[in-house]
Design a protein around this motif. Structure first.
Motif, PDB file in Angstrom:
ATOM      1  N   GLU A 177       0.962  -1.191   0.151  1.00 20.36           N
ATOM      2  CA  GLU A 177       0.078  -0.099  -0.063  1.00 20.36           C
ATOM      3  C   GLU A 177       0.746   1.195  -0.057  1.00 20.36           C
ATOM      4  OE1 GLU A 177      -3.081  -2.650  -0.171  1.00 20.36           O
ATOM      5  OE2 GLU A 177      -2.962  -0.573  -0.330  1.00 20.36           O
ATOM      6  N   ALA A 178       2.114   1.089  -0.120  1.00 19.17           N
ATOM      7  CA  ALA A 178       3.042   2.337   0.068  1.00 19.17           C
ATOM      8  C   ALA A 178       3.099   3.207  -1.059  1.00 19.17           C
ATOM      9  CB  ALA A 178       4.386   1.764   0.674  1.00 19.17           C
ATOM     10  N   GLU A 179       3.332   4.389  -0.774  1.00 22.58           N
ATOM     11  CA  GLU A 179       3.557   5.190  -1.984  1.00 22.58           C
ATOM     12  C   GLU A 179       4.989   5.466  -1.992  1.00 22.58           C
ATOM     13  OE1 GLU A 179      -0.096   6.852  -3.626  1.00 22.58           O
ATOM     14  OE2 GLU A 179       1.669   8.223  -3.813  1.00 22.58           O
ATOM     15  N   TYR A 180       5.718   5.876  -3.380  1.00 19.91           N
ATOM     16  CA  TYR A 180       7.243   6.105  -3.355  1.00 19.91           C
ATOM     17  C   TYR A 180       7.537   7.507  -2.805  1.00 19.91           C
ATOM     18  CZ  TYR A 180      11.799   6.668  -4.581  1.00 19.91           C
ATOM     19  OH  TYR A 180      13.256   6.999  -4.518  1.00 19.91           O
ATOM     20  N   ASP A 181       8.384   7.471  -1.641  1.00 17.32           N
ATOM     21  CA  ASP A 181       8.901   8.667  -1.065  1.00 17.32           C
ATOM     22  C   ASP A 181      10.192   8.298  -0.723  1.00 17.32           C
ATOM     23  OD1 ASP A 181       9.204   9.844   2.068  1.00 17.32           O
ATOM     24  OD2 ASP A 181       8.576  10.988   0.631  1.00 17.32           O
ATOM     25  N   PRO A 182      11.466   9.092  -1.149  1.00 17.38           N
ATOM     26  CA  PRO A 182      12.725   8.841  -1.090  1.00 17.38           C
ATOM     27  C   PRO A 182      13.152   8.657   0.444  1.00 17.38           C
ATOM     28  CG  PRO A 182      12.386  10.971  -2.272  1.00 17.38           C
ATOM     29  CD  PRO A 182      11.057  10.650  -1.693  1.00 17.38           C
ATOM     30  N   GLU A 183      12.638   9.304   1.468  1.00 19.48           N
ATOM     31  CA  GLU A 183      13.175   9.089   2.749  1.00 19.48           C
ATOM     32  C   GLU A 183      12.494   7.700   3.184  1.00 19.48           C
ATOM     33  OE1 GLU A 183      15.798  11.817   2.949  1.00 19.48           O
ATOM     34  OE2 GLU A 183      15.178  10.408   4.541  1.00 19.48           O
ATOM     35  N   PHE A 184      11.314   7.603   2.829  1.00 18.46           N
ATOM     36  CA  PHE A 184      10.599   6.269   3.536  1.00 18.46           C
ATOM     37  C   PHE A 184      11.136   5.052   2.760  1.00 18.46           C
ATOM     38  CE2 PHE A 184       7.197   3.594   4.722  1.00 18.46           C
ATOM     39  CZ  PHE A 184       6.626   2.911   3.751  1.00 18.46           C
ATOM     40  N   CYS A 185      11.482   5.240   1.487  1.00 19.43           N
ATOM     41  CA  CYS A 185      12.017   3.848   0.736  1.00 19.43           C
ATOM     42  C   CYS A 185      13.439   3.796   1.215  1.00 19.43           C
ATOM     43  CB  CYS A 185      11.919   4.254  -0.802  1.00 19.43           C
ATOM     44  SG  CYS A 185      10.245   3.688  -1.090  1.00 19.43           S
ATOM     45  N   ARG A 186      14.281   4.943   1.564  1.00 22.34           N
ATOM     46  CA  ARG A 186      15.639   4.474   2.069  1.00 22.34           C
ATOM     47  C   ARG A 186      15.561   3.790   3.382  1.00 22.34           C
ATOM     48  NH1 ARG A 186      18.181   9.807   3.063  1.00 22.34           N
ATOM     49  NH2 ARG A 186      17.800  10.191   0.971  1.00 22.34           N
ATOM     50  N   GLU A 187      14.528   4.117   4.289  1.00 21.14           N
ATOM     51  CA  GLU A 187      14.705   3.330   5.389  1.00 21.14           C
ATOM     52  C   GLU A 187      13.899   2.094   5.186  1.00 21.14           C
ATOM     53  OE1 GLU A 187      16.538   5.884   7.000  1.00 21.14           O
ATOM     54  OE2 GLU A 187      15.834   4.119   8.118  1.00 21.14           O
ATOM     55  N   MET A 188      12.995   2.058   4.253  1.00 20.11           N
ATOM     56  CA  MET A 188      12.328   0.653   4.099  1.00 20.11           C
ATOM     57  C   MET A 188      13.267  -0.263   3.435  1.00 20.11           C
ATOM     58  SD  MET A 188       9.548  -0.269   4.671  1.00 20.11           S
ATOM     59  CE  MET A 188       9.096   0.396   6.117  1.00 20.11           C
ATOM     60  N   ILE A 201      22.650 -14.176   2.062  1.00 12.55           N
ATOM     61  CA  ILE A 201      22.882 -12.671   1.545  1.00 12.55           C
ATOM     62  C   ILE A 201      21.563 -12.343   0.886  1.00 12.55           C
ATOM     63  CG2 ILE A 201      23.884 -11.257  -0.304  1.00 12.55           C
ATOM     64  CD1 ILE A 201      25.916 -13.594  -0.006  1.00 12.55           C
ATOM     65  N   VAL A 202      21.065 -10.940   1.560  1.00 13.39           N
ATOM     66  CA  VAL A 202      19.575 -10.525   1.411  1.00 13.39           C
ATOM     67  C   VAL A 202      19.819  -9.514   0.592  1.00 13.39           C
ATOM     68  CG1 VAL A 202      17.424  -9.943   2.141  1.00 13.39           C
ATOM     69  CG2 VAL A 202      18.679 -11.847   3.354  1.00 13.39           C
ATOM     70  N   THR A 203      19.367  -9.338  -0.639  1.00 13.45           N
ATOM     71  CA  THR A 203      19.443  -7.917  -1.329  1.00 13.45           C
ATOM     72  C   THR A 203      18.072  -7.686  -1.657  1.00 13.45           C
ATOM     73  OG1 THR A 203      19.920  -9.044  -3.698  1.00 13.45           O
ATOM     74  CG2 THR A 203      21.640  -8.293  -2.302  1.00 13.45           C
ATOM     75  N   VAL A 204      17.840  -6.262  -1.541  1.00 18.75           N
ATOM     76  CA  VAL A 204      16.695  -5.573  -1.610  1.00 18.75           C
ATOM     77  C   VAL A 204      16.702  -4.293  -2.509  1.00 18.75           C
ATOM     78  CG1 VAL A 204      14.562  -4.397  -0.645  1.00 18.75           C
ATOM     79  CG2 VAL A 204      15.642  -6.287   0.513  1.00 18.75           C
ATOM     80  N   TYR A 205      15.823  -4.368  -3.727  1.00 16.61           N
ATOM     81  CA  TYR A 205      15.730  -2.954  -4.488  1.00 16.61           C
ATOM     82  C   TYR A 205      14.406  -2.673  -4.346  1.00 16.61           C
ATOM     83  CZ  TYR A 205      19.919  -5.498  -6.875  1.00 16.61           C
ATOM     84  OH  TYR A 205      21.153  -6.201  -6.857  1.00 16.61           O
ATOM     85  N   ILE A 206      14.307  -1.418  -4.200  1.00 18.29           N
ATOM     86  CA  ILE A 206      13.140  -0.627  -4.376  1.00 18.29           C
ATOM     87  C   ILE A 206      13.323   0.777  -5.308  1.00 18.29           C
ATOM     88  CG2 ILE A 206      11.275   0.859  -3.106  1.00 18.29           C
ATOM     89  CD1 ILE A 206      12.120  -0.863  -0.750  1.00 18.29           C
ATOM     90  N   GLY A 207      12.460   0.778  -6.272  1.00 18.53           N
ATOM     91  CA  GLY A 207      12.572   1.928  -7.335  1.00 18.53           C
ATOM     92  C   GLY A 207      11.027   2.610  -7.466  1.00 18.53           C
ATOM     93  N   GLN A 208      11.342   3.761  -7.934  1.00 17.49           N
ATOM     94  CA  GLN A 208       9.984   4.415  -8.359  1.00 17.49           C
ATOM     95  C   GLN A 208       9.665   4.045  -9.735  1.00 17.49           C
ATOM     96  OE1 GLN A 208      11.031   8.591  -8.435  1.00 17.49           O
ATOM     97  NE2 GLN A 208       8.745   9.229  -8.295  1.00 17.49           N
ATOM     98  N   ARG A 209       8.509   4.022  -9.759  1.00 18.84           N
ATOM     99  CA  ARG A 209       7.731   3.537 -11.065  1.00 18.84           C
ATOM    100  C   ARG A 209       7.430   4.744 -12.101  1.00 18.84           C
ATOM    101  NH1 ARG A 209       3.352  -1.116 -11.560  1.00 18.84           N
ATOM    102  NH2 ARG A 209       3.976  -1.066 -13.743  1.00 18.84           N
TER     103      ARG A 209
END
Lengths: 173, 116
Positions: free
Chosen positions: A89-100, A123-131
Motif C-alpha cells: 500500500e506504500a507510495e514512493y517517497d525517497p526518505e521512506f524508501c531509504r529506510e524501508m 545474503i539478502v538484497t532488496v531493490y526498491i525503485g520508483q515507477r
C-alpha cells in the motif's frame, strides 16, 4: 574506506545502501564515480588486526553435502509476505524508501534465520525503485556449487513503486 | 597429518582489487554506449559474466555472487540495500557504481570463502 576493514571475529550484520538520486545530465559522455561503501548500520564494530587475520579452523565433518537443503518454496513465501506487508500500500517517497530498504532486508534476514537451516550463509538484497516509465534491468550470476547453493526471489509492483528481494543461500562446507 | 594453510583467506576478501577488476569490465561493456532497450539484456549478461571470469582468474578460493542493475537515467529514485549473514573474517562484499550520460549501473559482488 577504513570502515570496510573493521570487522569482528564472530558473524555480525553489515548493511550497505547505495542510492541513486536524480541528477542533471552531465556534459561528458562517460563519468566514473569512485565506489563509496557506506556502512549505515553496524553492530559493535571493532578494529581488526590485519596481520593476524587468521580464521577459525574447523574440524573435518566428513559430510559431503547438506543434511537439510534450503527450502526455496518456504523462503519465497516469506519474501512475498514481507514485501506485501510492508510495501503493497506504500507510495514512493525517497526518505521512506531509504529506510524501508534497510528495514525490509533486515526483517527478511531475521525470518530466514528463524528457519534454522544449519550451515547456510545468507545474503539478502532488496531493490526498491520508483515507477516512472523508465526502464531498468537487474541481473545476477553466481559461481557456486549448484547442488547445495540456491537463490530465492520475489518481485512486487504497485502503482508508484516496484520492489525486488533476493535471498542467496550458500552452503558452508 | 600436516596442517593445511589457506594462504588467500588469511587476509579476507580484497575489495579494492575486485572493485578495480569489475570497474574495468563495466567500462569495457558500457563505455561510450547510450541506453538501448534492445541491448541491455546482453550488456548485463556480459558485465556479469566477464566480472565473474575475472574474479575467478584472481585465483582465490571463493564462491561469488555478482548482481548488476542497469537503469535509464531519468528523474527517478532507486534504492538498494543488502544484509548478510556470514563469517566476516573471510567473506566480503564490494559495490561498484558507474554512470554515464544516459544510464546508471550498480554492480554488487559478494564473495564467500570456501574452506578447503
Amino acid at each position: 574506506m577504513a570502515e570496510r576493514h573493521s570487522r569482528k571475529q564472530e558473524a555480525w550484520r553489515l548493511e550497505q545502501s547505495a542510492e541513486s538520486s536524480p541528477r542533471e545530465p552531465q556534459g561528458q559522455n562517460r563519468e566514473d564515480k569512485a565506489s563509496v561503501s557506506t556502512v549505515s548500520h553496524v553492530d559493535e564494530p571493532s578494529p581488526r588486526d590485519e596481520a593476524s587475520g587468521l580464521t577459525v579452523r574447523m574440524e573435518n565433518t566428513y559430510q559431503l553435502g547438506p543434511t537439510r537443503h534450503f527450502p526455496v518454496a518456504t523462503v519465497n513465501r516469506i519474501l512475498k509476505d514481507v514485501l506485501t506487508a510492508y510495501l503493497q500500500e506504500a507510495e514512493y517517497d525517497p526518505e521512506f524508501c531509504r529506510e524501508m530498504t534497510k528495514t525490509v532486508s533486515e526483517v527478511i534476514k531475521a525470518k530466514v534465520k528463524e528457519l534454522m537451516i544449519p550451515r547456510y550463509k545468507l545474503i539478502v538484497t532488496v531493490y526498491i525503485g520508483q515507477r516512472d516509465g523508465q526502464s531498468i534491468l537487474i541481473g545476477s550470476r553466481c559461481l557456486w556449487n549448484p547442488k547445495s547453493d540456491t537463490v530465492s526471489s520475489y518481485a512486487l509492483r504497485n502503482s508508484t513503486l516496484f520492489a525486488l528481494a533476493n535471498v542467496y543461500a550458500v552452503y558452508f562446507e | 597429518m600436516e596442517v593445511y594453510h589457506r594462504p588467500c583467506d588469511e587476509v579476507g576478501f580484497n575489495a579494492e582489487e575486485a572493485h578495480n577488476v569489475v570497474k574495468e569490465c563495466v567500462d569495457a561493456v558500457l563505455g561510450g554506449e547510450d541506453y538501448n532497450q534492445n541491448n541491455i539484456n546482453q550488456w548485463t549478461a556480459s558485465i556479469v559474466e566477464q566480472s565473474l571470469a575475472h574474479l575467478v582468474k584472481m585465483g582465490k578460493a571463493y564462491k561469488y555472487i555478482v548482481t548488476c542493475a542497469v537503469a535509464q537515467r531519468s528523474a527517478y529514485g532507486f534504492h538498494t540495500a543488502s544484509s548478510c549473514f556470514w563469517d566476516t573474517t573471510s567473506d566480503g562484499t564490494c559495490t561498484v557504481r558507474w554512470e554515464n550520460r544516459t544510464m546508471n549501473c550498480i554492480v554488487n559482488i559478494f564473495a564467500i570463502a570456501i574452506v578447503l
